[in-house]
Design an enzyme around this catalytic site. Structure first.
Site, PDB file in Angstrom:
ATOM      1  CG  HIS A  72      -2.076  -0.917   1.098  1.00  0.00           C
ATOM      2  ND1 HIS A  72      -3.160  -0.878   1.945  1.00  0.00           N
ATOM      3  CD2 HIS A  72      -2.333  -1.916   0.223  1.00  0.00           C
ATOM      4  CE1 HIS A  72      -4.037  -1.799   1.589  1.00  0.00           C
ATOM      5  NE2 HIS A  72      -3.544  -2.447   0.550  1.00  0.00           N
ATOM      6  CE1 TYR A 201      -6.720   3.781  10.849  1.00  0.00           C
ATOM      7  CE2 TYR A 201      -5.998   3.675   8.560  1.00  0.00           C
ATOM      8  CZ  TYR A 201      -5.883   3.271   9.879  1.00  0.00           C
ATOM      9  OH  TYR A 201      -4.928   2.355  10.219  1.00  0.00           O
ATOM     10  N   PRO A 293      -5.506  -0.643  18.164  1.00  0.00           N
ATOM     11  CG  PRO A 293      -7.286  -1.877  17.319  1.00  0.00           C
ATOM     12  CD  PRO A 293      -6.758  -1.296  18.583  1.00  0.00           C
ATOM     13  CE  LYS A 297       2.825   2.798  14.012  1.00  0.00           C
ATOM     14  NZ  LYS A 297       3.435   2.372  12.782  1.00  0.00           N
ATOM     15  CE1 TYR A 385      -1.929   3.731   9.672  1.00  0.00           C
ATOM     16  CE2 TYR A 385      -0.594   2.454   8.154  1.00  0.00           C
ATOM     17  CZ  TYR A 385      -1.780   2.640   8.833  1.00  0.00           C
ATOM     18  OH  TYR A 385      -2.808   1.737   8.689  1.00  0.00           O
TER      19      TYR A 385
END
Length: 392
Positions: A72, A201, A293, A297, A385
């Site tokens: 991604h 998200y 979550p 991580k 991230y």
């Protein structure tokens, strides 16, 4: 039984550490309380940082990952019925993330371990860690119906939050930091192709939603729900309708639906235990820390821990120096707290508190708008991230 490093826990952290030690010429034994079938089917995380992918490649455990993993280039933030793409390579100098389920990582590492690695004992329940402050710690465990001992130079606790390792650290020197969140995640696995190319998200008045995937044919999705929610109160139609409402945007986009094959509710929490070393016992992964979550991580922090341990034991084996082992707890906790901070920021920015007022609502939107309007703010999110560099 005698070994240099005794590893309690045959999840991804323990198995990866065993692989790193084996390739460095260091003998070890892995004790896993569950059956092989159980650990290979245990559903967990699926988002891998760049550093996690690199670590699996370096230890020869990424053949199937490289064939089947979904790379991604970023994530999508949705709010105010608009979509906003965060371009990871452009913001981080080329770093990406990869979707590859933890179950598949465990299968790959188990196969390597059983083929040419050090001993891996399933259904071997650790009962106690004795004499961790001496040079000869001992792990007592039960295997094949009888109690046995594993004499070690070092013991690594990779046995998760409910294992025995953390409780071996004396209360007098233990410090636990915990934060609970006033919401949980209802997570589903569905036999339907993902409706997105990258994770979504979504933040809105109805609450948070996340669209992820496990493969080109299996979707993984989550809904923010109240703590104490019974998953049986959420039939399939209700779940899909709520997901569609939370992902809705002012554009031509439709959420695909399919049979739900798994459903569960997970409370969100943050937890950090200090220190991560007591004598010759060292903690790694969920044995020492838990994060919500939202920031993806958990697994990646566990991998960071064992990469630090792998380097420390390689140096000890090569030079006799315990320098990196002596600084392990400090080095790992510095990274853990940064990941805890990032996970907290992502969680509080995207979820709706049940007691939130309009002020908090506007602050959340201001934080999201800052990220989507500022390259500097977006780069900060992307760097965290995709994973901060592993420092020595």
């Amino acid at each position: 039984m005698r070994t240099t490093v005794g590893i309690i826990g045959g999840g991804p952290a323990g198995l990866l550490l065993a692989r790193l030690l084996h390739r460095a010429g260091i003998d070890c034994v892995v004790l896993e309380a569950r059956t092989r079938e159980y650990v290979e089917q245990r559903q967990r995380a699926g988002m891998l940082e760049q550093g996690t992918v690199d670590a699996l490649r370096e230890c020869g455990a990424a053949d199937r990952l490289d064939r089947e993993g979904l790379v991604h280039q970023g994530i999508e933030l949705r709010f105010d019925r608009q979509r906003h793409h965060i371009d990871f390579p452009a913001l981080t100098g080329g770093r990406t993330v990869t979707i590859y389920a933890q179950t598949e990582i465990v299968k790959d590492l188990v196969a390597l371990q059983l083929a040419d690695g050090p001993p891996l004992l399933f259904e071997a329940e650790a009962l106690a860690i004795e004499n961790p402050q001496t040079r000869t710690p001992v792990v007592r465990f039960v295997h094949e119906g009888r109690e046995q001992t594993l004499n070690c130079d070092w013991v690594i606790g990779c046995d998760g939050f409910h294992g025995i390792s953390r409780d071996t650290v004396p209360a007098a020197i233990s410090r636990s930091h915990e934060h609970g969140y006033p919401y949980s995640w209802l997570g589903i696995l569905a036999d339907v192709a993902p409706s997105c190319d990258e994770l979504i998200y979504a933040r809105g008045e109805r609450g948070f939603a996340l669209h992820s995937m496990r493969s080109p044919r299996v979707s993984r999705l989550y809904l923010q729900v109240p703590n104490g929610t019974d998953p049986d109160d959420w039939p399939e139609e209700r779940i899909w309708d709520e997901l569609a409402a939370r992902f809705a945007i002012d554009a031509d986009w439709t959420l695909g639906r399919g049979p739900i094959t798994a459903k569960s509710v997970t409370p969100l929490r943050s937890y950090v235990h200090e220190p991560m070393r007591h004598g010759r016992l060292l903690l790694a992964g969920d044995a020492a820390h838990i994060v919500p979550p939202t920031g993806a991580k958990g697994l990646n922090l566990a991998v960071s821990d064992v990469r630090l341990l792998g380097r420390a034991f390689a140096e000890l084996h090569r030079t006799g120096s315990e320098r990196l082992l002596d600084t392990y707890s400090q080095s790992s906790l510095a990274r853990v707290w940064q990941a805890t901070r990032f996970s907290y920021d992502m969680t509080t920015m995207l979820h709706t508190r049940p007691d939130a007022d309009p002020f908090e609502d506007r602050l959340q939107l201001a934080r999201l708008r800052r990220i989507t309007a500022s390259r500097h703010a977006a780069a900060e999110l992307a760097a965290n991230y995709t994973g901060l560099p592993l420092e020595r």
